[in-house]
Design a protein around this motif. Structure first.
Motif, PDB file in Angstrom:
ATOM      1  N   TRP A  42       0.820  -1.209   0.000  1.00  0.00           N
ATOM      2  CA  TRP A  42       0.000   0.000   0.000  1.00  0.00           C
ATOM      3  C   TRP A  42       0.850   1.254   0.000  1.00  0.00           C
ATOM      4  CZ3 TRP A  42      -4.815   1.414  -0.906  1.00  0.00           C
ATOM      5  CH2 TRP A  42      -5.294   2.614  -0.389  1.00  0.00           C
ATOM      6  N   SER A  43       2.000   1.198   0.649  1.00  0.00           N
ATOM      7  CA  SER A  43       2.855   2.377   0.753  1.00  0.00           C
ATOM      8  C   SER A  43       4.310   1.954   0.777  1.00  0.00           C
ATOM      9  CB  SER A  43       2.523   3.169   2.020  1.00  0.00           C
ATOM     10  OG  SER A  43       3.413   4.255   2.196  1.00  0.00           O
ATOM     11  N   ILE A  44       5.166   2.749   0.124  1.00  0.00           N
ATOM     12  CA  ILE A  44       6.593   2.446   0.105  1.00  0.00           C
ATOM     13  C   ILE A  44       7.284   2.889   1.386  1.00  0.00           C
ATOM     14  CG2 ILE A  44       6.730   2.642  -2.405  1.00  0.00           C
ATOM     15  CD1 ILE A  44       8.040   5.418  -1.937  1.00  0.00           C
ATOM     16  N   TRP A  45       6.606   3.690   2.204  1.00  0.00           N
ATOM     17  CA  TRP A  45       7.243   4.223   3.400  1.00  0.00           C
ATOM     18  C   TRP A  45       7.355   3.152   4.468  1.00  0.00           C
ATOM     19  CZ3 TRP A  45       9.295   8.509   1.886  1.00  0.00           C
ATOM     20  CH2 TRP A  45       8.632   9.327   0.972  1.00  0.00           C
ATOM     21  N   SER A  46       8.485   3.140   5.174  1.00  0.00           N
ATOM     22  CA  SER A  46       8.691   2.187   6.260  1.00  0.00           C
ATOM     23  C   SER A  46       7.839   2.580   7.466  1.00  0.00           C
ATOM     24  CB  SER A  46      10.168   2.158   6.665  1.00  0.00           C
ATOM     25  OG  SER A  46      10.540   3.408   7.252  1.00  0.00           O
ATOM     26  N   LEU A  47       7.757   1.689   8.440  1.00  0.00           N
ATOM     27  CA  LEU A  47       6.970   1.965   9.642  1.00  0.00           C
ATOM     28  C   LEU A  47       7.467   3.222  10.347  1.00  0.00           C
ATOM     29  CD1 LEU A  47       4.769   1.048  11.643  1.00  0.00           C
ATOM     30  CD2 LEU A  47       6.510  -0.336  12.792  1.00  0.00           C
ATOM     31  N   ILE A 168      -1.257   6.883   3.648  1.00  0.00           N
ATOM     32  CA  ILE A 168      -0.089   6.005   3.801  1.00  0.00           C
ATOM     33  C   ILE A 168      -0.362   4.757   4.616  1.00  0.00           C
ATOM     34  CG2 ILE A 168       1.502   7.951   3.554  1.00  0.00           C
ATOM     35  CD1 ILE A 168       1.895   7.941   6.548  1.00  0.00           C
ATOM     36  N   THR A 169      -1.594   4.588   5.141  1.00  0.00           N
ATOM     37  CA  THR A 169      -1.893   3.400   5.937  1.00  0.00           C
ATOM     38  C   THR A 169      -3.144   2.715   5.418  1.00  0.00           C
ATOM     39  OG1 THR A 169      -3.247   4.627   7.547  1.00  0.00           O
ATOM     40  CG2 THR A 169      -0.892   4.460   7.993  1.00  0.00           C
ATOM     41  N   THR A 170      -3.223   1.420   5.664  1.00  0.00           N
ATOM     42  CA  THR A 170      -4.386   0.635   5.266  1.00  0.00           C
ATOM     43  C   THR A 170      -5.446   0.694   6.360  1.00  0.00           C
ATOM     44  OG1 THR A 170      -3.540  -1.397   6.275  1.00  0.00           O
ATOM     45  CG2 THR A 170      -2.891  -0.937   4.008  1.00  0.00           C
ATOM     46  N   ARG A 232      -2.639  10.097  -2.803  1.00  0.00           N
ATOM     47  CA  ARG A 232      -2.521   8.925  -3.674  1.00  0.00           C
ATOM     48  C   ARG A 232      -2.941   9.217  -5.104  1.00  0.00           C
ATOM     49  NH1 ARG A 232      -1.282   4.580  -0.617  1.00  0.00           N
ATOM     50  NH2 ARG A 232      -1.773   3.134  -2.322  1.00  0.00           N
ATOM     51  N   GLU A 233      -3.693  10.262  -5.324  1.00  0.00           N
ATOM     52  CA  GLU A 233      -4.045  10.642  -6.680  1.00  0.00           C
ATOM     53  C   GLU A 233      -2.883  11.310  -7.406  1.00  0.00           C
ATOM     54  OE1 GLU A 233      -6.975   9.893  -8.339  1.00  0.00           O
ATOM     55  OE2 GLU A 233      -6.969   8.601  -6.580  1.00  0.00           O
ATOM     56  N   ILE A 234      -1.802  11.581  -6.677  1.00  0.00           N
ATOM     57  CA  ILE A 234      -0.629  12.228  -7.260  1.00  0.00           C
ATOM     58  C   ILE A 234       0.586  11.304  -7.245  1.00  0.00           C
ATOM     59  CG2 ILE A 234       1.008  14.142  -6.978  1.00  0.00           C
ATOM     60  CD1 ILE A 234      -1.287  15.817  -5.948  1.00  0.00           C
ATOM     61  N   VAL A 235       0.822  10.637  -6.113  1.00  0.00           N
ATOM     62  CA  VAL A 235       2.046   9.814  -5.982  1.00  0.00           C
ATOM     63  C   VAL A 235       1.751   8.332  -5.811  1.00  0.00           C
ATOM     64  CG1 VAL A 235       3.375  11.737  -5.038  1.00  0.00           C
ATOM     65  CG2 VAL A 235       2.132  10.226  -3.477  1.00  0.00           C
ATOM     66  N   GLY A 236       0.493   7.921  -5.861  1.00  0.00           N
ATOM     67  CA  GLY A 236       0.164   6.511  -5.691  1.00  0.00           C
ATOM     68  C   GLY A 236       0.627   6.001  -4.338  1.00  0.00           C
ATOM     69  N   ASP A 237       1.412   4.924  -4.351  1.00  0.00           N
ATOM     70  CA  ASP A 237       1.913   4.375  -3.085  1.00  0.00           C
ATOM     71  C   ASP A 237       3.129   5.130  -2.567  1.00  0.00           C
ATOM     72  OD1 ASP A 237       3.866   3.619  -4.832  1.00  0.00           O
ATOM     73  OD2 ASP A 237       3.622   1.459  -4.551  1.00  0.00           O
ATOM     74  N   GLY A 238       3.492   6.214  -3.232  1.00  0.00           N
ATOM     75  CA  GLY A 238       4.649   7.021  -2.858  1.00  0.00           C
ATOM     76  C   GLY A 238       5.815   6.872  -3.810  1.00  0.00           C
ATOM     77  N   SER A 239       5.730   5.900  -4.713  1.00  0.00           N
ATOM     78  CA  SER A 239       6.832   5.637  -5.641  1.00  0.00           C
ATOM     79  C   SER A 239       6.786   6.506  -6.891  1.00  0.00           C
ATOM     80  CB  SER A 239       6.810   4.157  -6.058  1.00  0.00           C
ATOM     81  OG  SER A 239       5.599   3.847  -6.751  1.00  0.00           O
ATOM     82  N   ILE A 240       5.631   7.114  -7.186  1.00  0.00           N
ATOM     83  CA  ILE A 240       5.495   7.960  -8.371  1.00  0.00           C
ATOM     84  C   ILE A 240       6.022   9.362  -8.046  1.00  0.00           C
ATOM     85  CG2 ILE A 240       3.870   8.984 -10.003  1.00  0.00           C
ATOM     86  CD1 ILE A 240       2.020   6.621  -9.482  1.00  0.00           C
ATOM     87  N   PRO A 241       6.983   9.880  -8.827  1.00  0.00           N
ATOM     88  CA  PRO A 241       7.535  11.207  -8.534  1.00  0.00           C
ATOM     89  C   PRO A 241       6.468  12.284  -8.683  1.00  0.00           C
ATOM     90  CG  PRO A 241       8.287  10.439 -10.680  1.00  0.00           C
ATOM     91  CD  PRO A 241       7.595   9.278 -10.035  1.00  0.00           C
ATOM     92  N   PRO A 242       6.342  13.172  -7.712  1.00  0.00           N
ATOM     93  CA  PRO A 242       5.304  14.203  -7.773  1.00  0.00           C
ATOM     94  C   PRO A 242       5.678  15.334  -8.711  1.00  0.00           C
ATOM     95  CG  PRO A 242       6.599  14.474  -5.786  1.00  0.00           C
ATOM     96  CD  PRO A 242       7.107  13.225  -6.454  1.00  0.00           C
TER      97      PRO A 242
END
Length: 489
Positions: A42-47, A168-170, A232-242
């Motif tokens: 869901w997100s590339i960010w660590s805990l 960033i969280t489920t 999420r409409e801009i960077v998705g799971d965080g991997s898409i460059p804004p």
């Protein structure tokens, strides 16, 4: 009832197969990942990174409550220095609260399409400019106008923290992270009067606004440099460059590292999302219309009723535990970093069951609080009861916030603004009538009436838990029928 549940399940399954386009993801019946979803995390960010992001958003949210509370101890001094009556100074509180109710309707809704970072930066700039003006002026008209701009900036940030948590969280972890987001703002009612009183007494009332300006700078500068775009409409799971206006040093550094390692940076996905995203001037009626949805309106109404005695503490781990219990019962494995399709999941029960015992306990303590004050026996009694009330009342506020994020995954900012709007509209009304009630019937009976309203409105929560899954299924079915009709034309 079993037959109805079976029909609802069949309806949801059919609609899931028939409606996979992006618009369905913004319907209240859809509890799934937004368009960047799939089988990945869901997100590339660590805990650790998630907690830092949420705590940064929480610090930004502190400004709204702190700005309101830190102002109160200076009211008498301001009235004397500006040569106006107490009533006129109190008007600056009323206008602040009105703007506090309205502003998130625009800022949070805009953040769902333009992104969280640009709205944060705009709010910070507006808030700091207002505090500079308030610290430098000596005119009542300027005070009144600048307090409106101060409220506009601070309340805008308050509506974004829950939206960031949803980004960033489920659903399985919404409870804990919404609690993190709510933790620091609750220092405002505690520390605000203390800081405001000290500054007004030993420095000058203007120093209150200079303090807020300095505090905002301490929060805004690090966020401007390091706080990543999460929408999420801009960077998705965080991997898409804004895009440029949504970038920070964290995003730039991540892209550079990826390019150095020879990894592909998904610029094509960024361009696709940009084409499908339509940024419009926010429509305040969109926030108001959410209040008319059955899935949203009843829960927020009860939250607003209880918010007449608003306090907050942490309640998130119990929420997540109850979510896992229902998931285990249904044979669902709620992974922390994967968002499941929860169309068949009793999310209403998972969120609201937790709060029922604490509402009863909290209402009983509210009654006790009123009567201990009525008879003026001992200060320890009211203080202990206030502690329990704060814990109990906060449970519902966090539970409803989590439920709204689950029901509207693509509209986290907008639904947070709806919640804020209703609470801010009812809260001042309760404050206005409580003093005449106390003067007329005594504080014991006045507080007892509020506690009775909390209990009398409890069937709203039971109604939501019973009817919620059917409402979601009906919403999806109507959406599917509308799309089929449009396709035939």
């Amino acid at each position: 009832m079993e037959a109805q549940h079976g029909n609802a399940t069949e309806t949801v399954s059919a609609v899931q197969d028939a409606t996979r386009d992006e618009q369905v993801l913004f319907e209240p019946g859809r509890l799934a990942a937004p368009s960047d979803g799939g089988d990945g995390p869901w997100s590339i960010w660590s805990l650790k990174q998630k907690k830092i992001i949420i705590l940064a958003a929480s610090f930004a949210s502190l400004l709204s409550l702190l700005s309101g509370q830190i102002y109160f101890p200076a009211l008498d001094t301001i009235a004397k220095d500006l040569h106006v009556t107490d009533s006129l100074v109190n008007l600056s509180i009323t206008t602040y609260v009105i703007i506090q109710a309205i502003a998130p309707t625009f800022t949070a809704q805009s953040s769902d399409t333009a992104g969280r970072r640009p709205l944060y930066m705009v709010c910070f700039i507006l808030y700091m400019a207002a505090n500079i003006g308030l610290g430098a002026q000596n005119n009542y008209a300027a005070l009144l106008v600048l307090r409106c701009f101060q409220s506009l900036g601070s309340s805008g940030t308050a509506a974004l923290s829950n939206a960031v948590a949803a980004d960033i969280t489920t659903s399985a972890k919404h409870g804990s992270y919404v609690s993190y987001a709510a933790a620091i703002p609750m220092l405002g009612p505690t520390l605000g009067p203390i800081i405001g009183g000290l500054l007004a007494q030993y420095v000058a009332w203007h120093s209150v606004f200079w303090f807020l300006w300095a505090l905002t700078g301490a929060v805004a500068i690090p966020m401007a440099i390091f706080f990543p775009e999460t929408c999420r409409e801009i960077v998705g799971d965080g991997s898409i460059p804004p895009p440029k206006w949504n970038r920070c040093y964290t995003n730039v550094q991540r892209e550079r590292n990826a390019l150095k390692q020879g990894k592909k940076v998904p610029y094509d996905k960024r361009n696709e999302l940009a084409k499908s995203r339509h940024i419009r001037f926010p429509n305040p009626f969109g926030t108001i219309m959410l209040l008319l949805h059955r899935e949203c309106g009843f829960a927020l109404l009860y939250s607003a009723i209880l918010c007449c005695s608003f306090y907050a503490t942490l309640r998130g781990r119990l929420l997540d535990s109850n979510f896992r219990r229902h998931a285990k019962r249904l044979g669902i494995s709620p992974e922390n970093n994967r968002q499941a399709d929860l169309a068949d999941f009793p999310i209403e029960r998972a969120r609201l069951e937790v709060v029922l015992p604490t509402i009863i306990l909290g209402s009983a303590c509210i009654v006790g609080f009123g009567w201990t004050l009525q008879y003026k026996k001992n200060l320890a009694g009211p203080l202990i009861l206030l502690f329990v009330i704060a814990f109990c009342v906060s449970a519902l506020l966090n539970c409803v916030a989590c439920l709204m994020l689950d029901l509207y995954p693509g509209k986290a900012g907008t639904v947070t603004a709806s919640n804020n709007l209703l609470r801010c509209l009812l809260g001042p009304d309760a404050t206005a009538i409580v003093v005449p009630m106390i003067n007329g019937i005594g504080i014991g009976w006045a507080v007892t009436i509020f506690a009775f309203l909390n209990v009398a409105a409890l069937p709203l929560l039971w109604y939501i838990m019973k009817q919620g899954p059917r409402w979601r299924a009906e919403t999806l079915q109507k959406k599917s029928e509308k799309e089929d009709a449009g396709g035939r034309r």
